[in-house]
Write an enzyme that holds these catalytic residues in place. Structure first.
Site, PDB file in Angstrom:
ATOM      1  N   HIS A  53       5.583   3.508 -17.890  1.00 53.74           N
ATOM      2  CA  HIS A  53       6.453   3.360 -16.721  1.00 53.74           C
ATOM      3  C   HIS A  53       7.852   2.980 -17.188  1.00 53.74           C
ATOM      4  O   HIS A  53       8.017   2.310 -18.225  1.00 53.74           O
ATOM      5  CB  HIS A  53       5.922   2.261 -15.799  1.00 53.74           C
ATOM      6  CG  HIS A  53       4.703   2.645 -15.040  1.00 53.74           C
ATOM      7  ND1 HIS A  53       4.526   2.324 -13.715  1.00 53.74           N
ATOM      8  CD2 HIS A  53       3.582   3.320 -15.409  1.00 53.74           C
ATOM      9  CE1 HIS A  53       3.357   2.764 -13.301  1.00 53.74           C
ATOM     10  NE2 HIS A  53       2.758   3.372 -14.315  1.00 53.74           N
ATOM     11  N   GLU A  55       9.947   0.732 -16.094  1.00 56.10           N
ATOM     12  CA  GLU A  55      10.176  -0.708 -16.197  1.00 56.10           C
ATOM     13  C   GLU A  55       9.579  -1.277 -17.473  1.00 56.10           C
ATOM     14  O   GLU A  55      10.196  -2.121 -18.129  1.00 56.10           O
ATOM     15  CB  GLU A  55       9.570  -1.444 -14.991  1.00 56.10           C
ATOM     16  CG  GLU A  55      10.125  -1.017 -13.658  1.00 56.10           C
ATOM     17  CD  GLU A  55       9.308   0.079 -12.976  1.00 56.10           C
ATOM     18  OE1 GLU A  55       9.261   0.095 -11.742  1.00 56.10           O
ATOM     19  OE2 GLU A  55       8.715   0.928 -13.692  1.00 56.10           O
ATOM     20  N   CYS A  83       5.583  -0.980  -9.176  1.00 59.93           N
ATOM     21  CA  CYS A  83       4.167  -1.014  -8.820  1.00 59.93           C
ATOM     22  C   CYS A  83       3.610  -2.400  -9.167  1.00 59.93           C
ATOM     23  O   CYS A  83       4.322  -3.226  -9.742  1.00 59.93           O
ATOM     24  CB  CYS A  83       3.429   0.078  -9.599  1.00 59.93           C
ATOM     25  SG  CYS A  83       3.274  -0.279 -11.372  1.00 59.93           S
ATOM     26  N   CYS A  86       4.051  -3.244 -12.959  1.00 61.55           N
ATOM     27  CA  CYS A  86       5.443  -3.470 -13.360  1.00 61.55           C
ATOM     28  C   CYS A  86       6.031  -4.707 -12.698  1.00 61.55           C
ATOM     29  O   CYS A  86       6.796  -5.440 -13.330  1.00 61.55           O
ATOM     30  CB  CYS A  86       6.278  -2.239 -13.051  1.00 61.55           C
ATOM     31  SG  CYS A  86       5.815  -0.816 -14.086  1.00 61.55           S
TER      32      CYS A  86
END
Length: 157
Positions: A53, A55, A83, A86
């Site tokens: 991801h 992040e 999410c 993260c």
């Protein structure tokens, strides 16, 4: 252009790179004292990795660059609300402030679906929403519109 807009524009460039590779267009930069110390973009499809991801990439780079797992005084600029995974990483890294372009009604975990920031955890992240939201929304709509067209074409074979 405000400081928040300046750094969100950098996150949007990374989101565009992700989209150009067939990834959901999410980009992230982490800034401390006016310097970008971490960058990331979605790479889940390309890397075949659930952890890839934007992040997490940015947090990892910032930790390596700054020499520790805590990121005090850092501001994260991300094009889509994090999410659960993260959001937990943002809190655990002690990021001071998260500037988020768009909420995520499907899995957003800093206010939309759930708000991990509201639990009695040992750190609270300051949140700012809506910076360059129209640009981020345009990327999302373009990406998912294109995906729907491809799926429809594939299903009509």
């Amino acid at each position: 252009m405000s400081e928040h807009e300046k750094y969100m524009a950098q996150a949007l460039l990374l989101a565009r790179e992700a989209m150009d590779e067939g990834e959901v267009p999410v980009g992230c930069v982490i800034v401390r004292n006016g310097e970008i110390v971490g960058k990331g973009r979605n790479r889940r499809e390309v890397g075949k990795n659930a952890l890839a991801h934007a992040e997490l990439e940015a947090i990892n780079e910032a930790c390596e660059r700054l020499g520790g797992w805590r990121l005090p005084g850092c501001v994260m600029y991300v094009t889509l609300e994090p999410c659960p995974m993260c959001a937990g990483a943002v809190i655990n890294a002690r990021i001071e402030h998260a500037v988020i372009a768009l909420p995520d009604a499907k899995s957003g975990s800093l206010g939309s679906v759930i708000n991990l920031n509201s639990y009695p955890l040992n750190h609270k992240v300051k949140l700012t929403y809506g910076v360059l939201k129209d640009e981020a929304k345009e990327y999302m709509q373009s990406f998912f519109g294109s995906l729907r067209v491809k799926l429809k074409a594939h299903n009509n074979r």
